[in-house]
Design a protein around this motif. Structure first.
Motif, mmCIF file in Angstrom:
data_model
loop_
_atom_site.group_PDB
_atom_site.id
_atom_site.type_symbol
_atom_site.label_atom_id
_atom_site.label_comp_id
_atom_site.label_asym_id
_atom_site.label_seq_id
_atom_site.Cartn_x
_atom_site.Cartn_y
_atom_site.Cartn_z
ATOM 1 N N LEU A 109 80.099 117.984 65.239
ATOM 2 C CA LEU A 109 80.339 117.195 66.448
ATOM 3 C C LEU A 109 81.085 117.928 67.549
ATOM 4 O O LEU A 109 81.167 117.418 68.675
ATOM 5 N N GLY A 110 81.639 119.099 67.248
ATOM 6 C CA GLY A 110 82.475 119.770 68.234
ATOM 7 C C GLY A 110 83.898 119.244 68.187
ATOM 8 O O GLY A 110 84.297 118.521 67.269
ATOM 9 N N GLY A 111 84.689 119.600 69.181
ATOM 10 C CA GLY A 111 86.078 119.175 69.244
ATOM 11 C C GLY A 111 87.030 120.215 68.693
ATOM 12 O O GLY A 111 86.625 121.221 68.088
ATOM 13 N N GLN A 112 88.321 119.986 68.915
ATOM 14 C CA GLN A 112 89.375 120.875 68.441
ATOM 15 C C GLN A 112 90.185 120.191 67.354
ATOM 16 O O GLN A 112 90.510 119.002 67.466
ATOM 17 N N ILE A 113 90.524 120.949 66.313
ATOM 18 C CA ILE A 113 91.353 120.439 65.223
ATOM 19 C C ILE A 113 92.822 120.660 65.594
ATOM 20 O O ILE A 113 93.228 121.769 65.950
ATOM 21 N N ALA A 114 93.608 119.598 65.520
ATOM 22 C CA ALA A 114 95.010 119.695 65.936
ATOM 23 C C ALA A 114 95.923 118.960 64.966
ATOM 24 O O ALA A 114 95.515 118.012 64.283
ATOM 25 N N ALA B 171 99.888 117.139 56.998
ATOM 26 C CA ALA B 171 99.128 117.779 55.914
ATOM 27 C C ALA B 171 99.135 116.826 54.723
ATOM 28 O O ALA B 171 100.109 116.748 53.975
ATOM 29 N N HIS B 172 98.071 116.109 54.545
ATOM 30 C CA HIS B 172 98.002 115.039 53.565
ATOM 31 C C HIS B 172 98.096 115.564 52.133
ATOM 32 O O HIS B 172 97.581 116.634 51.814
ATOM 33 N N ALA B 173 98.716 114.747 51.275
ATOM 34 C CA ALA B 173 98.835 115.092 49.860
ATOM 35 C C ALA B 173 97.956 114.229 48.983
ATOM 36 O O ALA B 173 97.991 114.361 47.761
ATOM 37 N N ASP B 174 97.162 113.357 49.592
ATOM 38 C CA ASP B 174 96.383 112.412 48.797
ATOM 39 C C ASP B 174 94.887 112.484 49.061
ATOM 40 O O ASP B 174 94.114 111.779 48.432
ATOM 41 N N HIS B 175 94.480 113.290 50.018
ATOM 42 C CA HIS B 175 93.045 113.493 50.256
ATOM 43 C C HIS B 175 92.845 114.801 51.000
ATOM 44 O O HIS B 175 93.745 115.302 51.671
ATOM 45 N N LEU B 176 91.649 115.349 50.861
ATOM 46 C CA LEU B 176 91.290 116.570 51.575
ATOM 47 C C LEU B 176 90.739 116.200 52.946
ATOM 48 O O LEU B 176 90.071 115.177 53.111
ATOM 49 N N SER B 177 91.002 117.045 53.936
ATOM 50 C CA SER B 177 90.507 116.809 55.287
ATOM 51 C C SER B 177 89.082 117.324 55.447
ATOM 52 O O SER B 177 88.730 118.394 54.944
ATOM 53 N N ALA B 178 88.281 116.557 56.194
ATOM 54 C CA ALA B 178 86.908 116.975 56.528
ATOM 55 C C ALA B 178 86.829 117.567 57.924
ATOM 56 O O ALA B 178 85.735 117.697 58.481
ATOM 57 N N ALA B 179 87.964 117.951 58.496
ATOM 58 C CA ALA B 179 87.986 118.393 59.890
ATOM 59 C C ALA B 179 87.019 119.539 60.195
ATOM 60 O O ALA B 179 86.291 119.486 61.196
ATOM 61 N N PRO B 180 86.960 120.598 59.379
ATOM 62 C CA PRO B 180 86.031 121.689 59.718
ATOM 63 C C PRO B 180 84.573 121.249 59.740
ATOM 64 O O PRO B 180 83.801 121.681 60.605
ATOM 65 N N ALA C 128 93.967 123.737 57.629
ATOM 66 C CA ALA C 128 93.157 122.926 58.552
ATOM 67 C C ALA C 128 91.874 122.448 57.894
ATOM 68 O O ALA C 128 90.860 122.245 58.557
ATOM 69 N N GLY C 129 91.908 122.277 56.574
ATOM 70 C CA GLY C 129 90.760 121.762 55.853
ATOM 71 C C GLY C 129 89.784 122.804 55.349
ATOM 72 O O GLY C 129 88.809 122.465 54.670
ATOM 73 N N GLU C 130 90.016 124.064 55.665
ATOM 74 C CA GLU C 130 89.131 125.118 55.166
ATOM 75 C C GLU C 130 89.442 125.390 53.701
ATOM 76 O O GLU C 130 90.596 125.328 53.271
ATOM 77 N N LEU C 131 88.409 125.712 52.933
ATOM 78 C CA LEU C 131 88.627 126.080 51.543
ATOM 79 C C LEU C 131 89.283 127.456 51.465
ATOM 80 O O LEU C 131 89.155 128.267 52.395
ATOM 81 N N PRO C 132 89.980 127.763 50.376
ATOM 82 C CA PRO C 132 90.567 129.100 50.217
ATOM 83 C C PRO C 132 89.490 130.176 50.274
ATOM 84 O O PRO C 132 88.307 129.905 50.034
ATOM 85 N N PRO C 133 89.869 131.411 50.598
ATOM 86 C CA PRO C 133 88.882 132.496 50.655
ATOM 87 C C PRO C 133 88.135 132.653 49.336
ATOM 88 O O PRO C 133 88.720 132.533 48.257
ATOM 89 N N LYS C 134 86.850 132.901 49.412
ATOM 90 C CA LYS C 134 86.067 133.111 48.201
ATOM 91 C C LYS C 134 86.495 134.398 47.515
ATOM 92 O O LYS C 134 86.846 135.381 48.171
ATOM 93 N N GLU C 135 86.463 134.381 46.203
ATOM 94 C CA GLU C 135 86.830 135.564 45.439
ATOM 95 C C GLU C 135 85.590 136.438 45.216
ATOM 96 O O GLU C 135 84.517 136.173 45.751
#
Length: 291
Positions: A91-96, A76-85, A270-277
């Motif tokens: 492209l498909g694939g599984q996030i792991a 879980a990186h502390a220096d950049h956000l993940s674009a996995a989702p 897993a790179g998802e943004l927090p739930p919308k308020e």
């Protein structure tokens, strides 16, 4: 074919804004591939995200007619956000990620006081890997190495003669990862570096970042032999006690990464943004006087 019998093709894409390298590993055009440590572009001044870096990955995948099977995170990186989702959507694939991400989630759910419904079982990811697990990419067979220390959940991915080490090691003239984040452990990191450096000398090691200490060009590929001979923190002959003392002293002088606050709370999802308020907007929290 075994995990060490092939020399996979490795394409690295460097992001100068975060000093991060995203990799695509595969066995040639038309084969299955894995994407490792993707970057979601983020402007800390405006809070806006973009997909410029991820779109470069997509273009490479399409140009080589690759089929994405895995979208891998070394931690879980502390220096950049993940674009996995975003990449999974395109492209498909599984996030792991490594299975001990649950330890990291437990710590940071408290630090960020995340919503009660935030789960601590790693289920935000499609798959959790553990030490020794195999990863299939067509003929290319990979394996997972747990390498805790920088975080409890750090893993390295080995495909053929190539190992993607995450933040555990940097280029020899930079050294090793910091261990002062919650859950970090310098003794564990030392053991992890020795685990990586016990691989065959010719093994290619691919860094997640490069922070050139001089005016040398950015570089992110080295070998086990080069690290054992020249790594300024863990070359052969450095004891655990000497490393822990050096690492602890150095960590005490380091500032927090610029993007640690938005990065960690999004990357443990897993790179998802927090739930919308209620107003339809997602928010990242900034805990005051905590870290």
């Amino acid at each position: 074919m075994t995990a060490t019998s092939l020399q996979p093709q490795v394409h690295g894409m460097f992001d100068p804004a975060t000093w991060t390298v995203t990799y695509v590993v595969h066995n040639g055009p038309g084969s299955e591939c894995a994407i490792i440590d993707s970057v979601l572009d983020y402007d800390p001044k405006s809070g806006r995200t973009r997909h410029t870096s991820a779109d470069r990955v997509i273009a490479y995948v399409h140009a080589n007619d690759l089929q994405v099977k895995w979208i891998l995170e070394t931690h879980a990186h502390a220096d950049h956000l993940s674009a996995a989702p975003y990449l999974r959507t395109q492209l498909g694939g599984q996030i792991a990620i490594g299975g001990r991400i649950t330890d990291v989630q437990k710590v940071f759910k408290g630090i960020f006081n995340l919503e009660p419904g935030f789960k601590l079982d790693g289920s935000q990811f499609d798959h959790l890997f553990h030490d020794g697990d195999t990863i299939e990419l067509g003929e290319l067979r990979g394996s997972v190495m747990e390498v805790p220390g920088h975080t409890p959940a750090c893993v390295a991915y080995r495909f053929g003669d190539a190992v993607f080490v995450g933040d555990t090691l940097f280029m020899p003239d930079v050294g090793t990862a910091r261990c002062d984040f919650p859950g970090g452990d310098a003794k564990a990191l030392y053991a992890s570096t020795r685990k990586l450096l016990s691989l065959p000398p010719q093994t290619r090691l691919f860094m997640c970042h490069d922070y050139p200490p001089t005016d040398r060009p950015v570089a992110f590929e080295t070998t086990v032999a080069a690290q054992r001979a020249n790594n300024i923190h863990v070359h052969d002959g450095v004891s655990e006690a000497a490393f822990v003392a050096l690492r602890t002293q150095r960590d005490a002088t380091l500032e927090m990464p610029t993007l640690i606050l938005p990065s960690v709370q999004i990357n443990i999802r897993a790179g998802e943004l927090p739930p919308k308020e209620a107003n339809g907007v997602a928010y990242a929290k900034i805990p005051l006087n905590v870290l």
